[in-house]
Design a protein around this motif. Sequence first.
Motif, short mmCIF file in Angstrom:
data_model
loop_
_atom_site.label_atom_id
_atom_site.label_comp_id
_atom_site.label_asym_id
_atom_site.label_seq_id
_atom_site.Cartn_x
_atom_site.Cartn_y
_atom_site.Cartn_z
N ARG A 56 1.99 21.13 6.00
CA ARG A 56 3.34 21.58 6.35
C ARG A 56 4.21 21.67 5.10
N LEU A 57 4.07 20.67 4.21
CA LEU A 57 4.88 20.65 3.00
C LEU A 57 4.59 21.85 2.11
N PHE A 58 3.31 22.20 1.97
CA PHE A 58 2.92 23.34 1.15
C PHE A 58 2.93 24.66 1.91
N GLY A 59 3.24 24.60 3.19
CA GLY A 59 3.34 25.81 3.99
C GLY A 59 2.01 26.52 4.22
N LEU A 60 0.94 25.75 4.37
CA LEU A 60 -0.39 26.35 4.55
C LEU A 60 -0.76 26.44 6.02
N ASN A 61 -1.31 27.60 6.39
CA ASN A 61 -1.81 27.81 7.74
C ASN A 61 -3.13 28.56 7.65
N GLY A 62 -3.71 28.86 8.78
CA GLY A 62 -4.93 29.66 8.81
C GLY A 62 -6.20 28.85 8.68
N ASP A 63 -7.30 29.56 8.39
CA ASP A 63 -8.62 28.95 8.35
C ASP A 63 -8.72 27.84 7.32
N LEU A 64 -8.17 28.07 6.12
CA LEU A 64 -8.25 27.06 5.07
C LEU A 64 -7.51 25.79 5.47
N ALA A 65 -6.38 25.95 6.14
CA ALA A 65 -5.62 24.79 6.59
C ALA A 65 -6.41 23.98 7.60
N LEU A 66 -7.05 24.67 8.54
CA LEU A 66 -7.87 23.94 9.51
C LEU A 66 -9.05 23.28 8.82
N GLY A 67 -9.56 23.91 7.77
CA GLY A 67 -10.64 23.30 6.99
C GLY A 67 -10.21 22.00 6.35
N VAL A 68 -8.94 21.92 5.94
CA VAL A 68 -8.41 20.66 5.39
C VAL A 68 -8.38 19.59 6.47
N MET A 69 -8.01 19.97 7.69
CA MET A 69 -7.97 19.00 8.79
C MET A 69 -9.39 18.53 9.13
N ILE A 70 -10.37 19.43 9.07
CA ILE A 70 -11.76 19.04 9.29
C ILE A 70 -12.16 17.97 8.27
N LEU A 71 -11.82 18.22 7.01
CA LEU A 71 -12.13 17.27 5.94
C LEU A 71 -11.48 15.92 6.21
N SER A 72 -10.24 15.92 6.71
CA SER A 72 -9.51 14.67 6.91
C SER A 72 -10.13 13.79 7.98
N PRO A 198 -3.73 22.28 -5.05
CA PRO A 198 -2.70 21.24 -5.10
C PRO A 198 -2.66 20.37 -3.85
N THR A 199 -2.88 20.99 -2.69
CA THR A 199 -2.88 20.21 -1.45
C THR A 199 -4.02 19.21 -1.43
N LEU A 200 -5.22 19.65 -1.81
CA LEU A 200 -6.38 18.77 -1.79
C LEU A 200 -6.27 17.68 -2.84
N LEU A 201 -5.75 18.03 -4.02
CA LEU A 201 -5.58 17.02 -5.07
C LEU A 201 -4.55 15.99 -4.64
N ALA A 202 -3.46 16.45 -4.03
CA ALA A 202 -2.45 15.52 -3.54
C ALA A 202 -3.00 14.62 -2.45
N LEU A 203 -3.83 15.19 -1.56
CA LEU A 203 -4.44 14.39 -0.50
C LEU A 203 -5.33 13.30 -1.07
N ASN A 204 -6.14 13.66 -2.05
CA ASN A 204 -7.04 12.70 -2.67
C ASN A 204 -6.28 11.57 -3.35
N LEU A 205 -5.30 11.91 -4.18
CA LEU A 205 -4.56 10.89 -4.91
C LEU A 205 -3.70 10.04 -3.99
N LEU A 206 -3.09 10.69 -2.99
CA LEU A 206 -2.26 9.93 -2.05
C LEU A 206 -3.09 8.93 -1.26
N MET A 207 -4.27 9.33 -0.81
CA MET A 207 -5.08 8.43 -0.01
C MET A 207 -5.63 7.28 -0.84
N LEU A 208 -5.96 7.54 -2.10
CA LEU A 208 -6.35 6.44 -2.98
C LEU A 208 -5.20 5.44 -3.12
N ALA A 209 -3.99 5.97 -3.32
CA ALA A 209 -2.82 5.11 -3.47
C ALA A 209 -2.48 4.39 -2.17
#
Length: 297
Positions: A56-72, A198-209
Amino acid sequence: MIELVLSVGLALIMLSLGLSLQPTDFSRALGQPRALMGGAVAQLILLPLVAFALLRLFGLNGDLALGVMILSCCPGGITSNVMTRLSRGDVALSISYTALASLVTAFTLPVVLSLTAPLLLPSQTLELSILPLSLKVFSISTVPVMIGVWIAQQAPGFCKRNRQKAEQLANLLFVLIVAGTLISQWSVFTSNLKTIGPTLLALNLLMLAIGLSLGNLLTMPTEQTTSLSIEAGFQNGTVGIVVGSLLGPDLMQSQLNSFSLPSAVYGVLMTVTIIPFIAWRRSLPSLAASPQAEINC
């Protein structure tokens, strides 16, 4: 054809994980309520929530966005156990986290996708039935783990002799699947890297933190906090790639769809970011050189 190859590859990776487990690994976390709560909150609740918030912060939608949710929704794997050992974390706890997450993923992943797909793909109709998807994920991820645990119980000598080979095979398959996904989707990868990177890098670093912060908040020992951080920020991208291939309506025999791409990109990013994390955790004076539990197989 590509879906079959991916499914078999994932099954072998999860089987090798099962070979490294014992029944006690599934119950060990139950005897450590703070550690269990920390792992459950980080992996099952915070990881999908943080992923969705970043989209939502990066304004991403569509297939790639759902792919991020699959990863999560993906669990850790043998690689996260190895990284925990290199970071001088609690390997036994890491294995427990991986074991439990591998069992529940088949149920949590379809639920999360059913809730977020209508929001991320408002203009598309995605055929997403929870029960069939749960059964598919269960058959290619959870069942092989259970078979591996059974083999480890029935043939401990064989398991012990081949532990290192199974671990190396699993890591090799992971690398091949990630590389194959990026190669098959290279044009999509290069055109969307600035969008999802940037979204994936932020997700990785945020979850480590977040893993570190949650461990400190629960006053967990340093070694357990390290394990929690890695399990929160180091996901099994192979599961995400395979699940993405199961969802894609445009899956071709020689190419994957963009649902799988975020998991492949994340697989590369987390390997890069984990290196300084390992160096930092190993340098901490509070991390005693006490022997950590090895993977049991």
